[in-house]
Write an enzyme that holds these catalytic residues in place. Structure first.
Site, short mmCIF file in Angstrom:
data_model
loop_
_atom_site.label_atom_id
_atom_site.label_comp_id
_atom_site.label_asym_id
_atom_site.label_seq_id
_atom_site.Cartn_x
_atom_site.Cartn_y
_atom_site.Cartn_z
N ASP A 32 2.88 -7.45 -12.15
CA ASP A 32 3.07 -7.14 -10.50
C ASP A 32 3.08 -8.34 -9.71
OD1 ASP A 32 0.82 -5.70 -8.06
OD2 ASP A 32 3.13 -6.14 -8.17
N ASP A 218 9.36 -7.77 -5.39
CA ASP A 218 8.03 -7.14 -5.74
C ASP A 218 8.21 -6.28 -7.15
OD1 ASP A 218 5.32 -5.17 -4.23
OD2 ASP A 218 5.58 -5.62 -6.07
O1 41L Z 1 1.78 -0.80 -2.75
C1 41L Z 1 2.96 -1.14 -2.79
C2 41L Z 1 4.29 -0.38 -2.05
C3 41L Z 1 3.98 -0.49 -0.73
C4 41L Z 1 3.77 1.14 -0.42
C5 41L Z 1 3.58 1.03 1.12
C6 41L Z 1 3.43 0.22 2.00
C7 41L Z 1 3.64 -1.11 1.56
C8 41L Z 1 3.65 -1.37 0.16
N1 41L Z 1 3.36 -1.95 -3.80
N2 41L Z 1 2.38 -2.16 -4.84
C9 41L Z 1 2.49 -3.46 -5.32
N3 41L Z 1 1.59 -3.76 -6.20
C10 41L Z 1 1.04 -2.47 -6.59
C11 41L Z 1 0.07 -2.08 -7.71
C12 41L Z 1 -0.54 -0.61 -7.37
C13 41L Z 1 0.37 0.09 -6.48
C14 41L Z 1 1.26 -0.32 -5.69
C15 41L Z 1 1.58 -1.80 -5.62
#
Ligand code: 41L
Length: 327
Positions: A32, A218
């Site tokens: 990640d 990301d």
């Molecule tokens: O959380 C997010 C995406 C997100 C959604 C809504 C608003 C802002 C960002 N990504 N993410 C990046 N690493 C993660 C790890 C676990 C779950 C989600 C993860």
């Protein structure tokens, strides 16, 4: 040194999972670039939460060293969360080993992690300024291994509904075509962040946008979370599309023809995704859920797997730059 591992997609390419060995124990983790904690399902979790997962048991590792009194707790943008305790152990990814990597043991995980039984935890590949360990933030696997890598880089070659590759320490020229188009990265927020000040919908010359939010690359996010006005303009070109509150985003008839969508990667390059690669999921009733969705005005655009799976991506920790190439 250098090493590579397979990145296997879950359903809808919602995440990609890779094999990692910790203290001699094999787990399957989600790499990640949007976070900086390496954490695993641990034997200390309640059985109901770890059911179906592989857990790391520190008592079975001869190289485990507890970090007395240290704790961590993380929450992600999608509302998921985890927390626990910390230690150090040997972590090996694709034959590349960090002998004393901070490994965060989950003693609590939120529901979406419990349900995602293929996922035994995460390898954060962002910058350690956002590592959540207290009293002292810990370095990522990449930051620790970088000095011993042949090149201070890792690459992500994710694919649509097929296994791809993460490579540490080398840029494998067989994995891409043409040039790699780089942009400088601003790591001050802990992300692989860069400006993205133009976009294209259905081709043509890019529309400049001085108010566009910066973007992050990301791998831990499934979708492309884009500034609201751009998303509205995109789906205005998709007949039958609508913003569905219950699904939490834009849906459309799967028979719709989606326009291509291009986003600036820094000042000099537009990464264009064909419409045929911009659906995230079929909802089962003939409607589809879009891969491009709103960032809800968060002031950052998140270029997740829906973008990355169409390109070869280079994360250059030496020069602090991010690059993409076609493949
Ligand atoms: O959380 C997010 C995406 C997100 C959604 C809504 C608003 C802002 C960002 N990504 N993410 C990046 N690493 C993660 C790890 C676990 C779950 C989600 C993860």
């Amino acid at each position: 040194e250098s090493g590579k591992v397979t990145a296997s997609p879950e359903k809808n390419d919602s995440e990609y999972l890779s094999p990692v060995t910790i203290g001699g124990q094999a787990l399957t983790l989600d790499f990640d670039t949007g976070s900086a904690d390496l954490w695993v399902f641990s034997s200390s979790l309640p059985a109901a939460d770890s059911s179906g997962h592989t857990t790391f048991d520190p008592s079975k590792s001869s190289t485990w060293q507890a970090y007395q009194g240290a704790t961590w707790q993380i929450s992600y943008g999608d509302g998921s969360a985890a927390d626990g305790t910390v230690g150090f152990d040997a972590v090996t990814i694709g034959g590349v080993t960090v002998s004393k990597q901070a490994v965060e043991l989950a003693t609590g995980v939120s529901g979406s992690f419990v349900q995602d039984t293929q996922n035994d935890g995460l390898v954060g590949l962002g910058f350690s300024t956002i590592n959540t360990v207290q009293p002292q933030p810990q370095k990522t696997f990449f930051e620790n291994v970088m000095p011993s890598l042949a090149l201070p880089v890792f690459t992500a070659n994710l694919d649509k509904d097929a296994s791809g590759t993460y490579t540490f320490g080398a840029i494998d020229s067989t994995q891409y075509t043409g040039d790699i188009h780089y942009t400088p990265v601003d790591s001050s927020n802990g992300f692989w962040e860069f400006p993205s000040s133009s976009y294209t919908i259905a081709g043509g010359s890019p529309t400049p946008c001085t108010t566009c939010s910066p973007a992050i690359a990301d791998t831990g996010t499934s979708l492309m979370l884009i500034d609201d006005d751009i998303v509205t303009a995109y789906y205005a070109q998709v007949s039958g599309s609508s913003l569905d509150q219950s699904q939490g985003g834009y849906i459309y008839p799967c028979s719709a023809t989606l326009p291509s969508f291009g986003v600036a990667i820094g000042a000099d390059y537009t990464a264009t995704i064909p419409g045929s690669a911009l659906t995230f999921a079929e909802l089962g009733d003939g409607t589809c859920f879009g891969g491009v969705q709103s960032n809800q005005g968060q002031g950052i655009q998140i270029y997740g797997d829906v973008l990355l799976r169409n390109f070869f991506a280079v994360f250059d920790g030496g020069a602090k730059r991010f690059g993409v190439a076609t493949k």
